[in-house]
Design an enzyme around this catalytic site. Structure first.
Site, short mmCIF file in Angstrom:
data_model
loop_
_atom_site.label_atom_id
_atom_site.label_comp_id
_atom_site.label_asym_id
_atom_site.label_seq_id
_atom_site.Cartn_x
_atom_site.Cartn_y
_atom_site.Cartn_z
N LYS A 22 0.83 -1.21 0.00
CA LYS A 22 0.00 0.00 0.00
C LYS A 22 0.86 1.25 0.00
CE LYS A 22 -1.71 1.53 4.08
NZ LYS A 22 -1.38 2.93 4.44
N ASN A 23 1.85 1.28 0.89
CA ASN A 23 2.61 2.53 1.07
C ASN A 23 3.61 2.79 -0.05
OD1 ASN A 23 1.09 2.99 3.27
ND2 ASN A 23 2.66 2.42 4.77
N ARG A 92 -5.55 10.17 4.37
CA ARG A 92 -4.51 11.09 4.85
C ARG A 92 -3.36 11.22 3.84
NH1 ARG A 92 -0.89 14.42 7.83
NH2 ARG A 92 1.03 13.67 6.92
N CYS A 116 -5.73 12.34 12.32
CA CYS A 116 -6.35 11.07 11.97
C CYS A 116 -6.35 10.19 13.19
CB CYS A 116 -5.63 10.41 10.82
SG CYS A 116 -4.10 9.66 11.33
N ARG A 121 -1.48 15.04 12.59
CA ARG A 121 -0.64 14.71 11.44
C ARG A 121 -0.20 16.01 10.77
NH1 ARG A 121 -1.48 9.03 9.99
NH2 ARG A 121 0.15 9.36 8.46
N PRO A 122 0.81 16.67 11.33
CA PRO A 122 1.25 17.95 10.76
C PRO A 122 1.84 17.77 9.36
CG PRO A 122 2.75 17.23 12.50
CD PRO A 122 1.62 16.24 12.47
N ASP A 124 4.15 20.29 8.25
CA ASP A 124 5.20 21.31 8.21
C ASP A 124 6.42 20.86 7.38
OD1 ASP A 124 5.32 19.46 10.40
OD2 ASP A 124 7.04 20.56 11.19
N LEU A 125 6.77 19.59 7.47
CA LEU A 125 7.97 19.13 6.75
C LEU A 125 7.72 19.08 5.24
CD1 LEU A 125 9.07 16.34 9.25
CD2 LEU A 125 9.90 18.68 9.10
N ASP A 305 4.18 0.55 11.99
CA ASP A 305 2.99 -0.13 11.46
C ASP A 305 2.91 -1.59 11.90
OD1 ASP A 305 2.51 2.26 10.20
OD2 ASP A 305 3.25 1.60 8.25
N ILE A 327 6.95 6.94 17.02
CA ILE A 327 6.60 7.64 15.77
C ILE A 327 5.27 8.39 15.88
CG2 ILE A 327 6.31 7.42 13.25
CD1 ILE A 327 9.08 6.52 14.10
N ARG A 397 -8.58 -0.70 4.03
CA ARG A 397 -7.71 0.34 3.47
C ARG A 397 -6.33 -0.21 3.17
NH1 ARG A 397 -8.90 5.71 7.03
NH2 ARG A 397 -7.47 6.56 5.53
#
Ligand code: EPU
Length: 416
Positions: A22-23, A92, A116, A121-122, A124-125, A305, A327, A397
């Site tokens: 998935k990722n 997300r 979420c 879940r920022p 900024d990066l 995960d 994390i 998902r």
């Protein structure tokens, strides 16, 4: 609302092909909007997150069609830089479209994904990376707008190795004018997959898999091709399932080299593991014991995960297991459901302490998130009686037909 029913007590026995990751699939599909051609992604998993990504691709103007396990994306027509809130909100990781659409269209307007199930879940990066390449970022009415007619290469120093920000930086940089160096990059294997695909499209990228990625911008990208890597978290989940239930499973089309800390933990629990090229075999006959402390870290550390399914596998292990989640803030939301099944787990902040119990009992439980749901399934295999897991839409998902996979391994499982 569908449920997953599992009757515990049966050991697992059998072979399973590991689904595509998935990722890897999600950023690869988003990356295809950067190209002015036809891309093909083989070994594409059938997941609701993939379907949501395909809906975004179609909305912005791509033609997408499937054939067997392949997905074709034709991004040669005009592409729109706007994604409606409803489509953004479905997933997300849709934030990955930020870099890709900005680079393709010179502008992008998206709603922010917000928090979420795993906590805040920022982004900024992600924005730091895009700004470093010259993007002007504004926020108004919950929407994020980025503009830059043609991005220019630059130095992106990520203060922590965010997977998504590394991917967004790569997508923005491959068509920027000049050279980009990303330092502090995430080293997850899925980033290597993204690099391989981008190179097949004509991009000049090196270094993925290390913390420094170098990119020389090109004017245009053509279509490309990629076989999506095996899903190391799905593989970890089914290995944890066998550790929990006992028995022997053989996973093929797997990537043992990308799963070293997970395999080490399972070995530490008393499982026998053998690996070959693309193959992992796990056998568990005797009692389980604690693997020692498990601390989640960015790759090549123990993956966050895989923390929930591994936690479920140690519930009946002899001794005490300490887990530290570094994390995500809220990644113990599966704990109350596991406790209701008889688990002895105490949590305080980032730490969870699990004391092995003799017995777990089935019951009605609700999945709190994707991997939390997987944890409930793993625990259910070792519980007495039937467990009915609701909230399976979270599991869909990221897991291709979990009931079918568990049944293929000899479990008593069905989806209703
Ligand atoms: N972070 C920031 N600012 C940012 C981005 C991230 O502070 O701009 C923080 C996050 O809040 C988090 C940490 O950095 O605490 C790591 O987040 P990262 O950006 O690395 O995660 P991601 O790209 O959003 C991907 C996976 C996740 C996986 C994480 C970590 C995809 C689509 N998702 O998320 O997968 O947990 O990396 O490995 O690739 C899952 O599959 O269940 C899943 C949640």
């Amino acid at each position: 609302m569908s449920v997953l029913k599992i009757t515990g007590g049966r050991s697992l026995e059998g072979s399973l092909r590991v689904q595509g990751a998935k990722n890897s699939a999600l950023p690869l599909l988003a990356a295809s909007v950067l190209t002015e051609g036809l891309s093909v992604f083989r070994n594409c998993p059938r997941l609701t997150d993939v379907a949501a990504t395909v809906d975004i691709l179609r909305h912005v103007g791509c033609r997408v069609y499937g054939e067997g396990d392949a997905l074709y994306v034709d991004a040669s027509g005009p592409i729109s830089p706007e994604v409606p809130d409803e489509l953004m909100g479905r997933m997300r990781s849709s934030v990955i479209f930020l870099g890709a659409l900005l680079s393709r269209c010179g502008e992008v307007s998206l709603s922010l994904p917000g928090g979420c199930e795993l906590g805040p879940r920022p982004v900024d990066l992600h924005l730091l990376a895009l700004r470093a390449l010259g993007a002007e970022v504004t926020e108004a009415g919950g929407r994020l707008c980025c503009r830059c007619a043609r991005l220019r290469g630059g130095r992106i120093d990520l203060p922590s190795p965010s997977v998504g920000a590394t991917e967004n930086a790569m997508l923005a940089a491959v068509r920027a004018r000049g050279n980009t160096v990303i330092t502090g990059a995430a080293r997850e294997p899925e980033i290597r997959d993204l690099q391989e695909y981008l190179r097949s499209c004509g991009a000049l990228v090196t270094g993925a898999g290390s913390s420094v990625i170098r990119i020389r911008g090109v004017e245009k990208l053509g279509g490309g091709e990629k076989r999506i890597m095996p899903d190391r978290i799905a593989a970890a989940t089914y290995l944890a399932a066998c550790a929990s239930a006992g028995g022997r499973v053989r996973l093929y089309d797997a990537c043992p080299g990308d799963m070293v800390p997970v395999l080490q933990a399972l070995r530490g629990m008393g499982c026998e593991l053998r690996t070959g090229e693309n193959l992992i075999m796990l056998e568990r006959r005797g009692p389980l014991r604690s693997p020692g402390p498990v601390i989640t870290r960015p790759h090549p550390g123990f993956p966050t995960d895989a923390q929930p399914p591994l936690m479920a596998a140690v519930l009946k292990a002899q001794g005490t297991t300490v887990m530290i989640e570094t994390i995500f803030e809220s990644r113990y939301r599966h704990v109350p459901a596991l406790r209701s099944m008889g688990a002895d787990i105490r949590t305080a902040g980032k730490t969870a302490v699990i004391r092995g119990v003799e017995r777990l009992r089935g019951g009605e439980v609700h999945a709190s998130d994707l991997r939390g749901g997987a944890a409930l399934a793993v625990a259910a295999l070792a519980a007495e009686g039937e467990t009915v897991i609701s909230g399976t839409e979270y599991m869909d998902r990221g897991y291709e037909d979990m009931a079918g996979a568990l049944t293929a391994l000899g479990a008593e499982a069905c989806s209703e």
